[in-house]
Design an enzyme around this catalytic site. Structure first.
Site, PDB file in Angstrom:
ATOM      1  N   ASP A 155       0.815  -1.211   0.000  1.00 42.50           N
ATOM      2  CA  ASP A 155       0.000   0.000   0.000  1.00 42.50           C
ATOM      3  C   ASP A 155       0.853   1.267   0.000  1.00 42.50           C
ATOM      4  O   ASP A 155       0.387   2.350   0.347  1.00 42.50           O
ATOM      5  CB  ASP A 155      -0.969  -0.009   1.191  1.00 42.50           C
ATOM      6  CG  ASP A 155      -0.229  -0.114   2.514  1.00 42.50           C
ATOM      7  OD1 ASP A 155       0.986  -0.404   2.492  1.00 42.50           O
ATOM      8  OD2 ASP A 155      -0.855   0.094   3.563  1.00 42.50           O
TER       9      ASP A 155
ATOM     10  N   HIS B 255      23.034   9.727 -17.729  1.00 46.40           N
ATOM     11  CA  HIS B 255      21.894   9.628 -16.808  1.00 46.40           C
ATOM     12  C   HIS B 255      22.276   8.897 -15.520  1.00 46.40           C
ATOM     13  O   HIS B 255      21.540   8.066 -15.022  1.00 46.40           O
ATOM     14  CB  HIS B 255      20.700   8.950 -17.494  1.00 46.40           C
ATOM     15  CG  HIS B 255      20.067   9.810 -18.540  1.00 46.40           C
ATOM     16  ND1 HIS B 255      19.210   9.332 -19.488  1.00 46.40           N
ATOM     17  CD2 HIS B 255      20.186  11.144 -18.782  1.00 46.40           C
ATOM     18  CE1 HIS B 255      18.824  10.327 -20.284  1.00 46.40           C
ATOM     19  NE2 HIS B 255      19.404  11.438 -19.878  1.00 46.40           N
TER      20      HIS B 255
ATOM     21  N   ASP C 268      23.904  17.804 -12.066  1.00 44.82           N
ATOM     22  CA  ASP C 268      22.764  18.206 -12.895  1.00 44.82           C
ATOM     23  C   ASP C 268      21.540  18.080 -11.994  1.00 44.82           C
ATOM     24  O   ASP C 268      21.087  16.967 -11.703  1.00 44.82           O
ATOM     25  CB  ASP C 268      22.674  17.281 -14.111  1.00 44.82           C
ATOM     26  CG  ASP C 268      21.613  17.716 -15.117  1.00 44.82           C
ATOM     27  OD1 ASP C 268      20.733  18.528 -14.755  1.00 44.82           O
ATOM     28  OD2 ASP C 268      21.652  17.224 -16.266  1.00 44.82           O
TER      29      ASP C 268
ATOM     30  N   ASP D 277      16.458  23.590 -14.377  1.00 42.16           N
ATOM     31  CA  ASP D 277      17.338  22.497 -14.800  1.00 42.16           C
ATOM     32  C   ASP D 277      18.727  23.086 -14.993  1.00 42.16           C
ATOM     33  O   ASP D 277      18.982  23.793 -15.966  1.00 42.16           O
ATOM     34  CB  ASP D 277      16.784  21.921 -16.118  1.00 42.16           C
ATOM     35  CG  ASP D 277      17.585  20.735 -16.631  1.00 42.16           C
ATOM     36  OD1 ASP D 277      18.576  20.367 -15.990  1.00 42.16           O
ATOM     37  OD2 ASP D 277      17.209  20.199 -17.692  1.00 42.16           O
TER      38      ASP D 277
ATOM     39  N   HIS E  61      24.915  14.390 -26.881  1.00 42.11           N
ATOM     40  CA  HIS E  61      23.504  14.747 -26.684  1.00 42.11           C
ATOM     41  C   HIS E  61      23.207  16.080 -27.374  1.00 42.11           C
ATOM     42  O   HIS E  61      24.089  16.696 -27.962  1.00 42.11           O
ATOM     43  CB  HIS E  61      23.166  14.811 -25.183  1.00 42.11           C
ATOM     44  CG  HIS E  61      24.084  15.689 -24.382  1.00 42.11           C
ATOM     45  ND1 HIS E  61      23.979  17.065 -24.383  1.00 42.11           N
ATOM     46  CD2 HIS E  61      25.138  15.396 -23.578  1.00 42.11           C
ATOM     47  CE1 HIS E  61      24.909  17.572 -23.596  1.00 42.11           C
ATOM     48  NE2 HIS E  61      25.641  16.588 -23.097  1.00 42.11           N
TER      49      HIS E  61
ATOM     50  N   HIS F  68      16.848  21.718 -24.534  1.00 43.17           N
ATOM     51  CA  HIS F  68      15.454  21.265 -24.654  1.00 43.17           C
ATOM     52  C   HIS F  68      14.545  22.314 -24.051  1.00 43.17           C
ATOM     53  O   HIS F  68      14.993  23.156 -23.257  1.00 43.17           O
ATOM     54  CB  HIS F  68      15.266  19.922 -23.939  1.00 43.17           C
ATOM     55  CG  HIS F  68      15.731  19.921 -22.504  1.00 43.17           C
ATOM     56  ND1 HIS F  68      14.967  20.394 -21.463  1.00 43.17           N
ATOM     57  CD2 HIS F  68      16.910  19.543 -21.935  1.00 43.17           C
ATOM     58  CE1 HIS F  68      15.634  20.278 -20.335  1.00 43.17           C
ATOM     59  NE2 HIS F  68      16.833  19.773 -20.585  1.00 43.17           N
TER      60      HIS F  68
ATOM     61  N   HIS G  97      11.711  18.084 -19.429  1.00 44.21           N
ATOM     62  CA  HIS G  97      11.885  17.978 -20.881  1.00 44.21           C
ATOM     63  C   HIS G  97      10.523  18.328 -21.452  1.00 44.21           C
ATOM     64  O   HIS G  97       9.672  17.473 -21.664  1.00 44.21           O
ATOM     65  CB  HIS G  97      12.345  16.576 -21.293  1.00 44.21           C
ATOM     66  CG  HIS G  97      13.741  16.281 -20.840  1.00 44.21           C
ATOM     67  ND1 HIS G  97      14.275  15.030 -20.749  1.00 44.21           N
ATOM     68  CD2 HIS G  97      14.731  17.126 -20.431  1.00 44.21           C
ATOM     69  CE1 HIS G  97      15.530  15.095 -20.317  1.00 44.21           C
ATOM     70  NE2 HIS G  97      15.823  16.352 -20.110  1.00 44.21           N
TER      71      HIS G  97
ATOM     72  N   GLU H 236      22.894  23.394 -22.945  1.00 44.95           N
ATOM     73  CA  GLU H 236      23.707  22.507 -22.124  1.00 44.95           C
ATOM     74  C   GLU H 236      24.697  21.652 -22.911  1.00 44.95           C
ATOM     75  O   GLU H 236      24.621  20.427 -22.894  1.00 44.95           O
ATOM     76  CB  GLU H 236      22.799  21.599 -21.291  1.00 44.95           C
ATOM     77  CG  GLU H 236      21.735  20.843 -22.090  1.00 44.95           C
ATOM     78  CD  GLU H 236      20.951  19.888 -21.203  1.00 44.95           C
ATOM     79  OE1 GLU H 236      21.571  19.109 -20.474  1.00 44.95           O
ATOM     80  OE2 GLU H 236      19.700  19.916 -21.250  1.00 44.95           O
TER      81      GLU H 236
ATOM     82  N   TYR I   9      32.737  14.625 -22.687  1.00 45.95           N
ATOM     83  CA  TYR I   9      32.876  13.487 -21.773  1.00 45.95           C
ATOM     84  C   TYR I   9      34.011  12.591 -22.232  1.00 45.95           C
ATOM     85  O   TYR I   9      34.004  12.110 -23.364  1.00 45.95           O
ATOM     86  CB  TYR I   9      31.560  12.705 -21.724  1.00 45.95           C
ATOM     87  CG  TYR I   9      30.372  13.626 -21.515  1.00 45.95           C
ATOM     88  CD1 TYR I   9      29.959  13.969 -20.227  1.00 45.95           C
ATOM     89  CD2 TYR I   9      29.706  14.195 -22.599  1.00 45.95           C
ATOM     90  CE1 TYR I   9      28.902  14.847 -20.035  1.00 45.95           C
ATOM     91  CE2 TYR I   9      28.652  15.077 -22.415  1.00 45.95           C
ATOM     92  CZ  TYR I   9      28.255  15.397 -21.136  1.00 45.95           C
ATOM     93  OH  TYR I   9      27.210  16.275 -20.962  1.00 45.95           O
TER      94      TYR I   9
ATOM     95  N   ARG J  36      29.745  19.478 -18.215  1.00 46.88           N
ATOM     96  CA  ARG J  36      28.525  19.994 -18.841  1.00 46.88           C
ATOM     97  C   ARG J  36      28.163  21.276 -18.105  1.00 46.88           C
ATOM     98  O   ARG J  36      28.319  21.352 -16.883  1.00 46.88           O
ATOM     99  CB  ARG J  36      27.377  18.968 -18.753  1.00 46.88           C
ATOM    100  CG  ARG J  36      26.081  19.478 -19.403  1.00 46.88           C
ATOM    101  CD  ARG J  36      25.054  18.375 -19.693  1.00 46.88           C
ATOM    102  NE  ARG J  36      24.492  17.750 -18.517  1.00 46.88           N
ATOM    103  CZ  ARG J  36      24.754  16.521 -18.100  1.00 46.88           C
ATOM    104  NH1 ARG J  36      25.608  15.760 -18.777  1.00 46.88           N
ATOM    105  NH2 ARG J  36      24.182  16.026 -17.017  1.00 46.88           N
TER     106      ARG J  36
ATOM    107  N   GLU K 135      24.956  23.968 -17.952  1.00 43.39           N
ATOM    108  CA  GLU K 135      23.566  24.105 -18.396  1.00 43.39           C
ATOM    109  C   GLU K 135      22.879  25.267 -17.693  1.00 43.39           C
ATOM    110  O   GLU K 135      22.882  25.354 -16.470  1.00 43.39           O
ATOM    111  CB  GLU K 135      22.788  22.811 -18.083  1.00 43.39           C
ATOM    112  CG  GLU K 135      21.303  22.887 -18.406  1.00 43.39           C
ATOM    113  CD  GLU K 135      20.574  21.577 -18.148  1.00 43.39           C
ATOM    114  OE1 GLU K 135      20.982  20.843 -17.219  1.00 43.39           O
ATOM    115  OE2 GLU K 135      19.606  21.299 -18.863  1.00 43.39           O
TER     116      GLU K 135
HETATM  117 MN    MN Z   1      18.581  19.515 -19.131  1.00 41.60          MN
END
Ligand code: MN
Length: 431
Positions: free
Chosen positions: A41, A231, A248, A259, A341, A345, A352, A375, A379, A399, A401
């Site tokens: 539950d 990710h 991030d 973001d 990437h 976005h 996103h 962004e 890498y 990165r 962003e």
């Molecule tokens: Mn982003």
């Protein structure tokens, strides 16, 4: 207790605009997101459906929003969980149909217990349905049983509207950007060699919660090689002296996301190779932000980023090829090995956000009122068996962003208070 994020007039305006694009013989149905069970539950935290929030501000569980054109007016109805003392003792107070009608931008409210018979009645007055499917099997089954009715997905009409943020939405997104900026600063200050990734995650998410907010997507805190996993969300490793950490993380306020990604040396001092990559990504990011101008194509952002990245990778001796080969015919050249990437976005009620520009979607022309992220990243995972590069760049992931509002007078960086120059970062980390 739940309340509306904006004045009722904001939602009425959205409804009018949306309904003016719908055929008058249609029944609109937007069910809530289903809730998901974690075990027994215990449920996963509930996130309201963004279209429902957009049109009605309703963010409690299980509602179904409908609209139909009756006697010259569009009538908005909401089916909600009915008042029920026993259920409320366990799950929390419910708003109830009376309060829903008086305080929310809807004309009628009904109990969810009456959903199917009421919808059957509504369907008799309509020739078609605008329905977001795969949210409620109960509703989907009813519509599938009604063989004479044709079904259209209304989301593309709504997506086009949601791309342009109102002044109230922009203010909300500024607050969201401000909180996320502060959280990144706190994490930079808290950093030291040997800190665990989850400790930085706790600094950031603890701050979000302390401000009545929460993350808008699971935070990524990756030290060293972990930063090269796009990710990465395990966030459970020690960050060693000499490593960069890539963070991030963003939050949401009334559903509106921020973001931000920042990268910093956990010990407060960039090495020379780290500086070289950092400066290259920062130059690419600034060139991309400069391309965020009214009338530019969506693709122009990726072109701006990849031009700088490809040139820089050649200059640093990471790519040993011509600029044409580095870029590639369709922006799919050698640079993609290290910047795999997109350049950004849309951002809004979804991190996103709707509006296109993702995957193979070419995206729209940039216009005032759009909010998007910029962004670029590079890498160099030490574990990469598919590429070669100078050893000194091994384990470097960068990165950067920011969240950008497009305006008549150019791009506005909503996350401008989050430090990003080499000097700013070195001054703040660990201090
Ligand atoms: Mn982003």
């Amino acid at each position: 207790m739940a309340k509306l994020a904006f004045p009722i007039s904001e939602y009425i305006q959205r409804q009018r605009n949306f309904y003016s694009k719908l055929p008058k013989d249609t029944l609109l149905i937007i069910p809530a997101n289903p809730s998901a069970i974690r075990s027994n539950d215990v449920h996963y935290p509930y996130r309201a459906n963004s279209y429902q929030m957009y049109l009605s501000g309703w963010n409690s569980e299980g509602a179904v929003l409908t609209a139909q054109y009756i006697d010259g007016n569009w009538m908005t109805s909401l089916f909600i969980q009915p008042k029920d003392v026993t259920m409320e003792i366990w799950e929390g107070r419910r708003i109830g149909t009376e309060r829903a009608v008086s305080e929310w931008p809807i004309d009628e409210a009904y109990s969810l217990n009456d959903l199917i018979p009421k919808l059957e009645g509504f369907l008799e007055d309509c020739k078609q349905v605008h329905l977001i499917q795969n949210l409620s099997s109960e509703v989907d089954n009813l519509i599938n049983r009604t063989l004479t009715i044709s079904t259209t997905d209304p989301s593309s009409i709504l997506d086009e509207m949601r791309v342009y943020k109102s002044n109230l939405e922009i203010n909300m997104m500024k607050q969201s950007a401000e909180l996320a900026s502060n959280a990144h600063v706190l994490a930079m200050q808290a950093s030291y060699s040997g800190i665990n990734e989850f400790e930085l995650q706790a600094v950031i998410e603890g701050y979000f919660i302390s401000k009545g907010s929460q993350w808008s997507y699971p935070s990524i805190v990756g030290g060293g090689d972990n930063g090269t996993i796009l990710h990465y969300t395990q966030n459970n490793c020690l960050i060693e002296d000499g490593d960069l950490v890539l963070v991030d993380a963003g939050c949401e306020i009334e559903g509106y996301a921020s973001d931000i990604t920042r990268t910093w040396p956990v010990n407060g001092k960039f090495t020379e190779p780290q500086k070289e990559i950092y400066d290259l990504v920062l130059n690419a990011q600034e060139a991309t932000i400069a391309a965020c101008q009214i009338g530019n194509s969506w693709e122009s952002m990726h072109e701006a980023a990849s031009d700088v990245i490809a040139r820089g990778l050649i200059d640093l001796g990471i790519l040993n090829c011509s600029f044409e080969e580095a870029i590639g015919k369709n922006r799919d050249g050698e640079f993609r090995k290290f910047f795999m990437h997109g350049a950004g976005h849309f951002l809004g009620l979804d991190v996103h956000d709707v509006g296109g520009g993702r995957g193979t979607d070419p995206g729209p022309e940039l216009q005032a009122g759009m909010v998007l992220t910029v962004e670029p990243g590079l890498y160099f995972g030490s574990w990469r068996s598919d590429v070669t590069f100078p050893q000194k760049y091994s384990k470097i992931a960068v990165r950067i962003e920011d969240d950008i509002l497009i305006t008549k007078t150019g791009p506005v960086v909503l996350t401008k208070n989050c430090p990003k120059t080499l000097e700013e970062i070195e001054n703040i980390v660990g201090n």
